[in-house]
Design an enzyme around this catalytic site. Sequence first.
Site, mmCIF file in Angstrom:
data_model
loop_
_atom_site.group_PDB
_atom_site.id
_atom_site.type_symbol
_atom_site.label_atom_id
_atom_site.label_comp_id
_atom_site.label_asym_id
_atom_site.label_seq_id
_atom_site.Cartn_x
_atom_site.Cartn_y
_atom_site.Cartn_z
ATOM 1 N N CYS A 253 -31.643 -2.034 -3.202
ATOM 2 C CA CYS A 253 -32.844 -2.234 -2.384
ATOM 3 C C CYS A 253 -33.497 -0.904 -1.974
ATOM 4 O O CYS A 253 -34.080 -0.253 -2.816
ATOM 5 C CB CYS A 253 -32.495 -3.123 -1.193
ATOM 6 S SG CYS A 253 -33.950 -3.959 -0.541
ATOM 7 N N HIS B 75 -29.080 -7.316 -2.536
ATOM 8 C CA HIS B 75 -27.940 -6.774 -1.780
ATOM 9 C C HIS B 75 -26.618 -7.460 -2.163
ATOM 10 O O HIS B 75 -26.280 -8.481 -1.565
ATOM 11 C CB HIS B 75 -28.142 -7.036 -0.289
ATOM 12 C CG HIS B 75 -29.238 -6.261 0.348
ATOM 13 N ND1 HIS B 75 -29.004 -5.182 1.164
ATOM 14 C CD2 HIS B 75 -30.579 -6.419 0.307
ATOM 15 C CE1 HIS B 75 -30.156 -4.705 1.596
ATOM 16 N NE2 HIS B 75 -31.130 -5.439 1.099
ATOM 17 N N GLU C 9 -23.701 -6.523 -1.438
ATOM 18 C CA GLU C 9 -22.699 -6.341 -0.365
ATOM 19 C C GLU C 9 -22.780 -7.451 0.681
ATOM 20 O O GLU C 9 -21.920 -7.554 1.541
ATOM 21 C CB GLU C 9 -22.858 -4.954 0.289
ATOM 22 C CG GLU C 9 -24.019 -4.801 1.263
ATOM 23 C CD GLU C 9 -25.392 -4.713 0.605
ATOM 24 O OE1 GLU C 9 -25.485 -4.848 -0.632
ATOM 25 O OE2 GLU C 9 -26.380 -4.540 1.339
HETATM 26 N N1 GLN Z 1 -38.317 -2.633 2.820
HETATM 27 C C1 GLN Z 1 -37.334 -1.585 2.813
HETATM 28 C C2 GLN Z 1 -37.952 -0.261 2.355
HETATM 29 O O1 GLN Z 1 -39.030 -0.252 1.855
HETATM 30 C C3 GLN Z 1 -36.185 -1.937 1.916
HETATM 31 C C4 GLN Z 1 -35.478 -3.157 2.448
HETATM 32 C C5 GLN Z 1 -34.018 -3.192 2.183
HETATM 33 O O2 GLN Z 1 -33.409 -2.210 1.770
HETATM 34 N N2 GLN Z 1 -33.433 -4.328 2.449
HETATM 35 O O3 GLN Z 1 -37.369 0.764 2.492
#
Ligand code: GLN
Length: 192
Positions: free
Chosen positions: A78, A169, A171
Amino acid sequence: MKIGVLGMQGDIEEHLAMLSKIGVEGIRVKSVKTLEEVDGLIMPGGESTTMLRLLKLTGLFDHLKEKIRNGFPVYGTCAGLILLAKDVSNPVQDSLKVLDVAVSRNGYGRQIDSFHAMIPLSILDGDLFDAVFIRAPIITRAGNVEVIGTYGGNPVFVRDTNVIASTFHPELSEDTRIHEFFVRMVENAVSH
Ligand code: GLN
């Protein structure tokens, strides 16, 4: 073998718990010194803007970029994927530019803040993985990367040699298979 979890902000404890569940030593990495003690690094989800600022403040940004270019194994999830990407938009943000993808942050919009989906992954021989997405980015262009999984027509998990990255994610599920895959990548890198 030791695996680091970039320890500035975000899902640090969750990744460390996954590593301990599969019997691998994990440590928090917040400095160039601790980065030197690990054989691979997980870059967790969280806020990429905050992590980027701290990467630069600690000198980790340039050091990590150089290491990744030299084959150091990393797994970005992410926000971690956003930090690895070549191009970041919505809004535009600097990044390590070691993974040939373009990402749009918060790509699923405000209505759908988070969701999960069962996604077939090539690294699991096409088996399904319960993927949790939280304010996830969308990969809008995948260049010189192998696509491991897609959702709704967009890649959500990609690989380029020593770098793997998912917009979801792993995890946050009970399923340790992706972490096990990354550990095998690190083991292979160590033995070569
Ligand atoms: N929206 C977050 C970002 O742009 C990422 C979200 C996440 O890691 N769950 O950094």
